[in-house]
Design an enzyme around this catalytic site. Structure first.
Site, PDB file in Angstrom:
ATOM      1  N   GLU A 170      -4.114   4.117  -1.140  1.00 45.68           N
ATOM      2  CA  GLU A 170      -4.408   3.587   0.314  1.00 45.68           C
ATOM      3  C   GLU A 170      -4.543   4.730   1.112  1.00 45.68           C
ATOM      4  O   GLU A 170      -5.476   4.927   1.959  1.00 45.68           O
ATOM      5  CB  GLU A 170      -3.339   2.385   0.472  1.00 45.68           C
ATOM      6  CG  GLU A 170      -3.852   1.960   1.851  1.00 45.68           C
ATOM      7  CD  GLU A 170      -2.943   0.803   2.443  1.00 45.68           C
ATOM      8  OE1 GLU A 170      -1.901   0.522   1.830  1.00 45.68           O
ATOM      9  OE2 GLU A 170      -3.048  -0.046   3.222  1.00 45.68           O
ATOM     10  N   HIS A 188      -6.700  -0.239   7.023  1.00 49.04           N
ATOM     11  CA  HIS A 188      -5.691  -0.468   5.866  1.00 49.04           C
ATOM     12  C   HIS A 188      -6.663  -0.948   4.557  1.00 49.04           C
ATOM     13  O   HIS A 188      -7.885  -1.378   4.852  1.00 49.04           O
ATOM     14  CB  HIS A 188      -4.693  -1.429   5.953  1.00 49.04           C
ATOM     15  CG  HIS A 188      -3.395  -0.689   6.982  1.00 49.04           C
ATOM     16  ND1 HIS A 188      -2.357  -0.477   6.301  1.00 49.04           N
ATOM     17  CD2 HIS A 188      -3.454  -0.336   8.347  1.00 49.04           C
ATOM     18  CE1 HIS A 188      -1.733   0.315   7.480  1.00 49.04           C
ATOM     19  NE2 HIS A 188      -2.249   0.059   8.614  1.00 49.04           N
ATOM     20  N   GLU A 228      -8.051  -4.815   6.997  1.00 50.24           N
ATOM     21  CA  GLU A 228      -7.797  -4.771   5.525  1.00 50.24           C
ATOM     22  C   GLU A 228      -9.085  -4.888   4.933  1.00 50.24           C
ATOM     23  O   GLU A 228      -9.661  -5.806   4.675  1.00 50.24           O
ATOM     24  CB  GLU A 228      -6.697  -5.691   5.161  1.00 50.24           C
ATOM     25  CG  GLU A 228      -5.539  -5.826   5.874  1.00 50.24           C
ATOM     26  CD  GLU A 228      -4.429  -4.787   5.206  1.00 50.24           C
ATOM     27  OE1 GLU A 228      -4.973  -4.220   4.112  1.00 50.24           O
ATOM     28  OE2 GLU A 228      -3.255  -4.926   5.685  1.00 50.24           O
ATOM     29  N   HIS A 259      -0.776   4.443   6.777  1.00 57.24           N
ATOM     30  CA  HIS A 259       0.086   5.274   5.758  1.00 57.24           C
ATOM     31  C   HIS A 259      -0.026   6.496   5.666  1.00 57.24           C
ATOM     32  O   HIS A 259      -0.637   7.291   6.720  1.00 57.24           O
ATOM     33  CB  HIS A 259      -0.077   4.768   4.295  1.00 57.24           C
ATOM     34  CG  HIS A 259       0.145   3.024   4.435  1.00 57.24           C
ATOM     35  ND1 HIS A 259       1.222   2.423   4.215  1.00 57.24           N
ATOM     36  CD2 HIS A 259      -0.896   2.030   4.407  1.00 57.24           C
ATOM     37  CE1 HIS A 259       1.016   1.147   4.360  1.00 57.24           C
ATOM     38  NE2 HIS A 259      -0.312   0.844   4.525  1.00 57.24           N
TER      39      HIS A 259
HETATM   40 ZN   LIG Z   1      -1.395  -0.696   4.350  1.00 62.46          ZN
END
Ligand SMILES: [Zn+2]
Length: 262
Positions: free
Chosen positions: A25, A80, A146, A11
């Site tokens: 994030e 992420h 993640e 992002h």
């Molecule tokens: Zn993400």
């Protein structure tokens, strides 16, 4: 040839990613990547690394893999933070990935999970596969991690700078292990030489040790030919090696900066 690593902080810019608990994030992923970059630089050699985006920079998904492909990166790591109210760590490679990418996933996944568990119990959500864009469109071994959930109690860890640092460094170690990067020789500064005493002496013939630097001194011991001692002091013909020995029986080797009068 130097291995090439492309780091991808998920992002950024107009796409902040998931947000909760006062966290975004895009900021967390950039921090983790920056820690990874610094750690690799400090500890390994024979590699180049790039980052897909900087602070507040917007990238389309296509932008993310284009540079990695044209640069000829060996590894692509997309970082992420999860959302959706779960807990724990998971990693992804593409559905069609082969053994090499599996090895990358094993190395990174294991390092990151171990690092997280130093901060408390962490659920291992598994080494997974998916058809994510950045995994599909990149030509090299690619992994997406993640790192806990931004919208659950996991956020307590994500608010801790030491945690983000440990997670970033673990990503770096995983990549280094996978690529077999040589460790940097950490150059220790030479210790400042602090020679003991004023020099050394070698005994040329057996003689005695006296408690005072005069022939009238009491004999407290003896030294043998070939023995070597640190010399602490010198007084008119006598060397102090704990007791005193007369100069005619020894060879004195002063430290460089020591001058004695004969
Ligand atoms: Zn993400």
């Amino acid at each position: 040839m130097a291995k090439k690593i492309m780091w991808d902080p998920g992002h950024g810019g107009s796409d902040p990613g998931a947000a909760a608990n006062g966290l975004q994030e895009e900021h967390l992923t950039l921090k983790i990547v920056n820690y990874a970059v610094e750690y690799l630089k400090a500890h390994y050699t024979d590699f180049e690394q790039r980052v897909t985006r900087g602070h507040e920079q917007t990238l389309t998904l296509t932008n993310r893999d284009d540079e990695a492909d044209s640069w000829g990166a060996n590894v692509f790591v997309s970082v992420h933070i999860n959302a959706g109210g779960g807990s724990g760590f998971e990693s992804y490679i593409h559905n069609n990935s082969g053994a090499s990418t599996v090895a990358l996933q094993n190395a990174v996944h294991n390092e990151v999970l171990a690092a997280m568990r130093r901060f408390g119990s962490t659920i291992d959500r598994g080494k997974k596969r998916a058809d994510f864009f950045v995994l599909r469109e990149t030509n090299m071994d690619a992994i997406l991690t993640e790192n806990l959930f931004i919208d659950s109690n996991d956020a307590n860890h994500l608010k801790t700078e030491a945690f983000l640092k440990a997670v970033g460094e673990a990503h770096a170690r995983g990549v280094a292990i996978f690529l077999g990067l040589p460790s940097k020789q950490v150059s220790q500064p030479a210790p400042l030489s602090q020679p003991q005493g004023i020099g050394n002496l070698k005994v040329l013939e057996n003689t005695v040790i006296r408690d005072r630097p005069v022939y009238l001194g009491n004999i407290t011991g003896q030294v043998k030919t070939g023995d070597q001692y640190i010399v602490h002091d010198y007084q008119t013909g006598w060397f102090n090696i704990g007791g005193w020995v007369y100069k005619n029986h020894v060879q004195f080797i002063p430290h460089d900066d020591v001058k004695i009068s004969k």
